[in-house]
Motif scaffolding. Structure first.
Motif: not given
Length: 471
Positions: A167-170, A172-175
């Motif tokens: 999630x955080x890598x791919x 668009x909301x990931x940090x």
């Protein structure tokens, strides 16, 4: 649910979005991503064969079984909530919500990864990444773990480790995505996370019986399996990296070029380093280096040119080779060198991607606009990639350790096998099935009965083990 899709004169799929707007999917793009899905699928049993060949024959079947078991468990987890936790549009910078619980609504609308393919295609493609990652980590359990609890471990690890990092890598909301991190196909979510998890597993389980003695100074029991596994992995990696363009275009072709080149240079480099010591041309060394080269090029495959990929392969073949000595320096029993190959290889790839990313290469797909890396004088990119690498490594190690110790205190979920199971082999003790008709146990059993007696072990047609003593 009804799918609202029509076709234009060229055969492309036309899907209405909001208001009067429509989006057009090229069937060639969909076909390429679906074909890449199948390519990545074959990598999962490839890992099983690769790991199996490196182990002793009494544990060979269990590792091949675990590859298929992992695929099955993660397939359900991805349907249940995995895809939603990783790729829902309302995700936080760290984890998604349950918008797509049970894959509800995952159909013809544009995917979060690319507007060129529908969400359902992106979902099945990303499932393969989600499935191969825990399988890479599961190698840390080799030769000394109970198989039953691994079903629970794979589900929990996918939910608590893989999905947040993906999630955080791919997303668009990931940090990391918002910060500007560039990870084309999984340097952190796949390789750093799995390699570090294998380290945590090795530390938790402790050393195998006979560690530090001649009992574990064995050669891979089946080098043919190692080569076969490498063939499956190298073959599938064209879909792993090339498919991550999410369209059939020049960027996908470039990703395939650099993937093959990095693997080739990595294999040769590792083999040459081993030759300086053994004066032998090692097939296992070549295969290990090829995997290291493939790991390193993964995050940069859609961002770097062919000359840079030669350096990716060389650095991975060199540093991952040397990193295999870390287990002796630090004192952990990573029997398959997963941390050295995947975690260290992933970090190498992330750092080199920050240095050699070119905005011009990323633009091969006609839509991607990025500031580039150090070659384009965008120096902050390295800082972002170091932060992402450290975050992935730290989070995976800590969360994997927490999962292992929680399972340790739950009845029926303790992972370390008994010494007896380890002596007999996981195949026999926990599966009652074998990779081969003959599995020699004399060397394992003999020390248990003292020096005055020798034991011969034979297996009858029923599969039972008979011991015969002679004074």
């Amino acid at each position: 649910m009804t799918v609202n899709v029509t076709f234009d004169a060229s055969g492309s799929l036309v899907v209405p979005t909001t208001g009067t707007e429509t989006i057009v999917y090229n069937p060639g793009d969909i076909a390429w991503v679906l074909a890449s899905t199948a390519l990545v699928w074959i990598m999962i049993p490839g890992v099983g064969f690769f790991y199996s060949g490196l182990l002793r024959r009494k544990n060979a079947l269990s590792m091949m079984y675990l590859s298929m078991m992992t695929l099955a468990v993660v397939s359900f987890q991805w349907f249940f909530w995995g895809f939603s936790l990783a790729f829902s549009e309302n995700a936080s910078p760290f984890i998604g919500d349950l918008k797509y619980f049970g894959l509800k609504g995952v159909l013809e609308q544009p995917s979060i990864g690319s507007s060129r393919i529908p969400s359902i295609v992106y979902c099945i493609y990303q499932l393969m990444f989600a499935a191969i990652t825990p399988m890479l980590a599961v190698g840390g359990f080799a030769e000394r773990a109970n198989l039953g609890p691994l079903l629970f471990f794979v589900f929990a690890w996918s939910t608590l480790v893989y999905d947040p990092i993906a999630c955080w890598t791919w997303n668009t909301n990931g940090w990391s995505f918002v910060l500007g991190g560039l990870d084309f196909a999984g340097g952190t979510p796949v390789h750093i996370s799995s390699g570090t998890a294998a380290l945590a597993i090795s530390v938790y389980l402790g050393k195998r019986r006979g560690y530090g003695t001649e009992a574990l100074a064995y050669k891979p029991h089946n080098t043919s399996y190692v080569i076969l596994g490498t063939v499956f992995l190298w073959f599938g990696w064209f879909g792993f990296n090339g498919g991550s363009a999410l369209a059939a275009n020049m960027r996908a072709a470039q990703a395939c070029i650099v993937t093959n080149l990095s693997a080739s240079v990595g294999g040769l480099t590792w083999m040459f380093w081993d030759y300086r010591i053994e004066r032998k041309w090692s097939a296992v060394g070549f295969c290990s280096g090829a995997i290291a080269g493939l790991v390193a090029i993964t995050p940069g495959s859609g961002y770097v040119g062919a000359p840079a990929s030669v350096l990716f392969g060389f650095m991975a073949g060199t540093l991952c080779n040397f990193a295999t000595q870390l287990k002796f320096l630090i004192g952990y029993d990573d029997s398959l060198d997963i941390f050295a190959s995947h975690a260290i290889g992933g970090i190498i790839g992330n750092i080199l991607t920050a240095l050699f990313t070119q905005a011009s290469v990323a633009a091969y797909d006609g839509v991607t606009v990025i500031p580039g890396g150090w070659l384009d004088r965008h120096f902050i990119q390295l800082g972002w990639h170091v932060a992402d690498s450290i975050a992935g490594l730290s989070y995976s190690f800590a969360m994997t350790t927490i999962i292992l110790w929680i399972m340790h205190f739950i009845p029926g979920l303790r992972l370390r096998s008994t010494e007896e199971d380890e002596i007999i082999g996981i195949d026999d003790s926990q599966m009652g099935e074998y990779a081969y008709d003959y599995v020699g146990l004399e060397a394992e059993l003999k020390p248990s009965y003292g020096q005055s007696s020798s034991y011969q072990v034979t297996r009858e047609g029923s599969g039972s083990v008979k011991e015969r003593s002679s004074a």
